[in-house]
Structures are given as C-alpha cells and as structure tokens.
Scaffold this active site. Sequence first.
Site, mmCIF file in Angstrom:
data_model
loop_
_atom_site.group_PDB
_atom_site.id
_atom_site.type_symbol
_atom_site.label_atom_id
_atom_site.label_comp_id
_atom_site.label_asym_id
_atom_site.label_seq_id
_atom_site.Cartn_x
_atom_site.Cartn_y
_atom_site.Cartn_z
ATOM 1 N N THR A 48 -79.699 -68.027 37.777
ATOM 2 C CA THR A 48 -81.086 -67.960 37.316
ATOM 3 C C THR A 48 -81.209 -67.246 35.968
ATOM 4 O O THR A 48 -81.933 -67.739 35.095
ATOM 5 C CB THR A 48 -81.978 -67.301 38.389
ATOM 6 N N GLU A 56 -85.678 -69.240 27.045
ATOM 7 C CA GLU A 56 -85.886 -68.432 25.838
ATOM 8 C C GLU A 56 -85.377 -69.169 24.598
ATOM 9 O O GLU A 56 -86.039 -69.177 23.560
ATOM 10 C CB GLU A 56 -85.159 -67.086 25.969
ATOM 11 N N HIS A 82 -86.894 -71.228 40.006
ATOM 12 C CA HIS A 82 -85.597 -71.909 39.969
ATOM 13 C C HIS A 82 -85.541 -72.705 41.262
ATOM 14 O O HIS A 82 -85.365 -72.136 42.338
ATOM 15 C CB HIS A 82 -84.467 -70.881 39.886
#
Length: 144
Positions: A48, A56, A82
């Site tokens: 994750t 990002e 996730h």
Amino acid sequence: MDLPAQLRAGQPGVAGLQVGLSGHAELIVGEEHTAPRVGSGLVHVLATPVMINLFEAAALDAVDKHLPEGYQSLGTVLNVRHIAATPVGMKVSSVANIIRVEGRTVYLAVEARDEKELIGEGTHERVVVNVEKFSQRVQRKLGI
C-alpha cells in the site's frame, strides 16, 4: 503566502492549474515494492505505501509541471482505498486528475490499475508553496 497571478484560482492560462489536468505514473512491481520489503505486511504483493507513492508521483506530474519556477506542490491530505492485490511482475499505472483548485490548494482524484483491474482509488490534496520560503521555514524549525 502570495502566489503569482497565474496560480490564483480561476486564472486561465498555460501556467495556471485548471480542472481536468492529469498526470500519470507507472511501475512494474518488483520484490522491492512488496509489503514484506517495505514493512507493511507479509504477502509478496504491491505494498500500500508503494501504491500511495504512485498516487503522489501522478499528482506531481499533474501539478508541478504547470507551476512557475521556484514553486512546487506538497501533499497534505490523502484518502485512499487499496482494493485489490497486484503480484510481482505486473505493471501498475496511476492517474491523478485535478478536480478543483482553491487558492493554493489543489484537489485531485487518484486511481491505480494493474493489468487486470482497478486496485486503488481515492482523493488527494496538495498545496502550492514557494520553495525558498518553505525551505527557510523548515530551517527555522531546526534553529538554523
């Protein structure tokens, strides 16, 4: 913090941030990207924290290339799920779409897919900063 005119919400132009701009990032999952390697689990699948790093990177691609020299964006909020595991050897692609700009804050929708399915999605917020001023503030925190 004062922003150049082209960064203010609602300002059109090549250097401005606008709804609809998008960015992308991808990787082939290697052992170094797995949960055991990064300390987030025992199963050898995409971790994750690595998926978050892809979010990002896609967000940086969507935002920072449109900022004037001396400015960058910093992640401030991330709310993601996730939802599916990805094995070593599979490609993962992430997309970040700007959905709103308010002052210095940029709001993005993010998602990641492997070669078979959607594996993660959510929202992300970034704030635009003047790099020099931000660095000075961080240095003051250290007492420098």
